[in-house]
Design a protein around this motif. Structure first.
Motif, short mmCIF file in Angstrom:
data_model
loop_
_atom_site.label_atom_id
_atom_site.label_comp_id
_atom_site.label_asym_id
_atom_site.label_seq_id
_atom_site.Cartn_x
_atom_site.Cartn_y
_atom_site.Cartn_z
N GLY A 9 0.82 -1.21 0.00
CA GLY A 9 0.00 0.00 0.00
C GLY A 9 0.85 1.26 0.00
N ARG A 10 0.42 2.23 -0.77
CA ARG A 10 1.10 3.53 -0.81
C ARG A 10 0.03 4.62 -0.74
N SER A 11 0.30 5.64 0.02
CA SER A 11 -0.66 6.74 0.11
C SER A 11 0.07 8.03 0.48
N THR A 12 -0.57 9.12 0.15
CA THR A 12 -0.08 10.45 0.53
C THR A 12 -1.24 11.21 1.17
N SER A 13 -0.92 12.22 1.97
CA SER A 13 -1.95 13.00 2.63
C SER A 13 -1.50 14.44 2.80
N HIS A 14 -2.49 15.30 2.89
CA HIS A 14 -2.24 16.72 3.12
C HIS A 14 -3.35 17.25 4.02
N SER A 15 -2.97 17.85 5.12
CA SER A 15 -3.94 18.38 6.08
C SER A 15 -3.64 19.85 6.35
N LYS A 52 -6.91 35.39 22.48
CA LYS A 52 -6.05 36.44 21.94
C LYS A 52 -6.58 37.00 20.62
N ASP A 53 -7.68 36.43 20.12
CA ASP A 53 -8.28 36.86 18.86
C ASP A 53 -7.26 36.82 17.73
N THR A 54 -6.58 35.68 17.61
CA THR A 54 -5.60 35.50 16.55
C THR A 54 -5.86 34.18 15.84
N THR A 55 -5.24 34.06 14.67
CA THR A 55 -5.36 32.84 13.88
C THR A 55 -3.98 32.36 13.46
N PHE A 56 -3.72 31.07 13.56
CA PHE A 56 -2.49 30.49 13.03
C PHE A 56 -2.83 29.15 12.40
N TYR A 57 -1.86 28.56 11.67
CA TYR A 57 -2.17 27.47 10.76
C TYR A 57 -1.18 26.32 10.91
N TYR A 58 -1.70 25.10 10.63
CA TYR A 58 -0.86 23.92 10.50
C TYR A 58 -1.04 23.41 9.07
N ASP A 59 0.07 23.19 8.39
CA ASP A 59 0.05 22.70 7.01
C ASP A 59 0.92 21.46 6.97
N ASN A 60 0.31 20.29 6.97
CA ASN A 60 1.04 19.03 7.15
C ASN A 60 0.97 18.16 5.90
N TYR A 61 2.09 17.50 5.60
CA TYR A 61 2.18 16.60 4.44
C TYR A 61 2.66 15.24 4.92
N GLY A 62 2.00 14.20 4.46
CA GLY A 62 2.36 12.86 4.89
C GLY A 62 2.51 11.91 3.73
N ARG A 63 3.26 10.84 3.95
CA ARG A 63 3.45 9.79 2.96
C ARG A 63 3.54 8.46 3.72
N ASN A 64 3.03 7.43 3.13
CA ASN A 64 2.94 6.15 3.83
C ASN A 64 3.18 5.00 2.86
#
Length: 804
Positions: free
Chosen positions: A280-286, A295-307
């Motif tokens: 099995g092979r797969s990729t992901s992006h979240s 604090k009325d702020t916004t921040f982000y997580y940008d994650n890349y995966g491979r399996n």
């Protein structure tokens, strides 16, 4: 002279006796068996003669090399003749009458159609499609699909109407939140800790049919909003029969399987073995937006995966079906399943500021090795009444399974490099064993027209989940136990159940009504010393199904039932899984059962070449158990925590359209379409007060071509809504062509899966302080080649010799 007279008298007596015997036993039945397509003779086809009211053959023979058969010295009475051959639809000729004037019957040329023609056993004119419909059940005849050859139960389920299989191999009924998998009428989740492991190696050639029960009758457990029952083959024709096959794909997956059956007059022995490997092979992006409401702020997580994963497994089954007497039967079977896996996964975690500037980059490598096995033993004894037709069945099932997994998590930062790395080892050992005892009684009433059923059941199940987490101390160069993450969870469940039901069969109306009672006792302990003992509770599950048939081509049906979704070990276990420290999951020991009232109205119209069955459904549930995600922000780090909650109530309206068209015996098309509207109402979180529309559809086409060739294709689409979002529509497709050789004993098949692109999954989810978009793709695009050989050795019953 006296001796001579005595001798002459004896000879005359012998001759007259012989003539009388010959007159009583001089019937002859002959015929020729050929293929419907190509008109080639079929040698070694099994031909059995039954007396008109008997279910057991008293004479069996096989066709010669030119397809001819002959029975001699038959009594002058009424018979039926059954012809069967591996790879072809069985044919039964009824009302074969032998008399003094007509004691020799030539049945002429009998044509057997290939099993690809979507027929089951035929009585000259009877024809039945691959998919059968009832108000409370849909039946999919597995051995009629060429896509099923050389595959596994998971592959087959992808093409069954109303069934959806996700990327992890979990099968559910469309529009149902909880679906249970049964094997031969018994729950499989009592047989293995991971049903997907079993379905991935269960060979399709050992499966007879799959039943989709949207409103299961009272005889079945009240758990789950629907049941998928996998019915295994119990044997073949008299003699030795079986097949062996091998499948290999371009992705590196292989599947070998064989099954065999020996059947005599009173008993049958069956066995099967399968072994598969898979890559099995797969990729992901979240991509997750995190809102810091303080604090009325916004921040982000940008994650890349491979399996990448490598797995292999085997399945071995054996069974005995013994008619001890005409009234007594004993059926014993055993199943052994084993799986091994190795997995490598890498993930890049990118932390972005409110200005979308890259602040941190963490890289994680996860390596895991797992192994599992399970053993199941099942025994059923039945006793039938000679005159009344009643039947008593006693069943016993025992299972034992184990699952061990070792995972290493290696984390380090490439930005900034001053942050310390970490190394973690997770050891997870799961043991599961259970005992199931059932006693069932059914009795025909009113001239055996109606049926009364009753039974009791006792089920005991134990689960032991031992999780040990150790963190590596780089200073001392040794692993240290992480006390807060390590835990042992012991789960015990006992259910006592009883049911009664009545099945009325009128001339045009059928009614099934029943009620089931279940007393449930659950307790579980944690290694922390916490103990939970849920007070035993009694649940009642009424069930009713009504069918009305009219004008020989229409039926209308309605069903109502109450079902329960009990929280079990996976949902109750508070053990924390933080393999991804930004996305933590755990169970909730405070869950309570969720009850669902569900109703269906169905209409069926059937023509000689078509069928159409629309269905309307409605269900309302209280205390719905679903996964719930929340995000906690501490010091600029947002951690997603996913657990289970009784999120509230849910109303689901649905429409299901299922059609089948057979313009000829060589062509068949089927389509099914499901549209459901969900409405959640929750006091847990206002974000859960939402509506959602889900769409699922499938289209299938099969055709038989000249030169013993067949073709089949399927395409599926799914778009699902849940309490916190939805899974965007995904499309899967497959097509296969098969060619038969060696008088249909050998077949070669080529299958193309997802030729238009790999399977993609897109998930949207949101809460008060986050919004998540997740994408994944896997290597489902593949081309596989299969060879399958069917073998048979007919057991001939000697024809009684004529008297001399």
């Amino acid at each position: 002279m006296k001796k001579q007279l005595t001798l002459i008298f004896s000879l005359l007596l012998l001759i007259s006796t012989t003539d009388l015997y010959a007159a009583a036993e001089k019937g002859i039945i002959t015929g020729k068996v050929i293929e419907e397509v190509g008109a080639l003779p079929i040698p070694s086809a099994v031909v059995a003669v039954y007396e008109a009211d008997s279910e057991r053959p008293f004479l069996t023979t096989s066709t010669d090399e030119n397809g001819f058969f002959k029975f001699n010295a038959l009594k002058l009475t009424t018979y039926k003749v059954k012809i069967s051959y591996v790879g072809f639809t069985s044919l039964t000729v009824k009302e074969v009458i032998l008399t003094q004037k007509d004691f020799e019957r030539d049945l002429g040329t009998l044509k057997l159609s290939s099993e690809q023609n979507n027929l089951s056993e035929v009585t000259i004119t009877a024809e039945k499609p691959v998919i059968e419909f009832a108000a409370d059940k849909i039946t999919y005849n597995v051995d009629k699909s060429i896509l099923a050859e050389g595959s596994t139960a998971t592959d087959i389920l992808k093409n069954v109407p109303m069934v959806q299989v996700d990327i992890d191999g979990k099968a559910t009924i469309a529009g149902k939140r909880s679906t249970r998998i049964f094997i031969d009428g018994k729950p499989s989740d009592y047989m293995t800790s991971n049903i997907s492991d079993l379905l991935n190696v269960l060979p399709s050639d050992a499966i007879e049919k799959i039943e989709v029960m949207t409103n299961p009758p009272a005889k079945y457990s009240g758990d789950g909003e629907g049941i998928i029952n996998i019915v295994m083959k119990k044997g073949f024709a008299i003699g030795f029969n079986g097949n062996a096959g091998i499948t290999a794909g371009l992705q590196g997956n292989t599947n070998t399987n064989t099954n065999a059956s020996y059947r005599s007059k009173n008993y049958s022995l069956t066995g099967s073995a399968a072994y598969r490997t898979n890559i099995g092979r797969s990729t992901s992006h979240s991509y997750r937006e995190n809102f810091d409401l303080v604090k009325d702020t916004t921040f982000y997580y940008d994650n890349y995966g491979r399996n990448r994963s490598n797995s292999n497994g085997g399945n071995f089954r054996g069974g005995l079906d013994w008619d001890i007497t005409p009234q007594q039967n004993l059926r014993v079977s055993t199943n052994f399943n084993t799986n091994n896996s190795h997995n490598n996964a890498g993930t890049d975690f990118n932390f972005l500021s409110e200005e979308l500037a890259l602040k941190r980059v963490r890289n994680q490598l996860s390596t895991s090795n797992g192994s599992s096995h399970n053993v199941v033993f099942n025994a059923d004894y039945s006793l039938k009444g000679k005159e009344s037709g009643d039947k008593l069945t006693i069943g016993l099932t025992y299972n034992n399974s184990a699952n061990d997994n070792l995972r290493l998590l290696d984390q380090h930062y490439t930005l900034p490099t001053t942050l310390k790395p970490s190394l973690r080892e997770n050891t997870d050992a799961v043991g599961n064993n259970g005992l199931n005892f059932n006693l069932d009684y059914d009795r025909p009433v009113f001239n055996k027209r109606d049926q009364f059923e009753a039974g009791i059941l006792y089920n005991q199940r134990k689960n032991d989940n031992d999780m040990l987490v150790r963190d590596f101390n780089f200073a001392t160069q040794e692993y240290v136990i992480a006390e807060k993450l390590s835990n042992r969870f012991l789960y015990n469940e006992r259910i006592i159940a009883g049911y009664t039901s009545y099945n009325y069969k009128g001339k045009s109306i059928g009614v099934k009504a029943g009620i089931r009672a279940e007393l449930t006792d659950v307790d579980f302990d944690l290694s922390t010393g916490d103990s939970y003992n849920i007070k035993p509770y009694l649940s009642l599950f009424p069930n009713i199904s009504i069918n009305h048939f009219f004008k020989k081509r229409y039926n209308i049906g309605a069903t109502y039932s109450v079902r329960v979704n009990r929280p079990r070990e996976n949902a109750l276990n508070p053990q924390i899984n933080n393999n991804d420290t930004l996305n933590v999951s755990f169970g909730n020991p405070g869950l309570v059962p969720a009850y669902t009232h569900q109703m269906d109205i169905s209409f069926g119209a059937f023509g000689e070449k078509w069928s159409f069955t629309p269905r309307l459904s409605y269900s309302t549930s209280s205390g719905v158990i679903e996964r719930y995600r929340s995000v906690n922000v501490v010091n600029g780090v947002a951690t997603s925590e996913t657990t289970y909650f009784n999120v509230g109530s849910n109303d689901i309206f649905g429409i299901v359209l299922i059609g089948n068209y057979r313009p000829s015996k060589k062509l068949s098309a089927n389509v099914n379409f499901t549209l459901t509207q969900s409405k959640y109402t929750s006091s847990l979180n206002s974000a859960l007060n939402r509506d959602g529309l889900s769409i699922r559809s499938a289209l299938g086409l099969s055709m038989q071509l000249p030169l013993r060739t067949a073709f089949e294709t399927n395409i599926n689409y799914a778009n699902n809504a849940n309490a916190q979002g939805r899974t965007k529509g995904s499309i899967t497709s497959s097509m296969a062509a098969r060619k038969a050789f060696l008088k249909n004993r050998l077949s070669a098949r080529i299958t193309i899966s997802d030729p238009f692109g790999s399977r993609n999954n897109t998930l949207f989810s949101e809460g008060i302080n986050f919004r998540l978009q997740s994408y994944s793709t896997s290597n489902t695009s593949n081309v596989t080649m299969s060879l399958n050989y069917r073998f048979t050795k007919i057991k001939k019953v000697p024809t009684p010799p004529k008297a001399n």
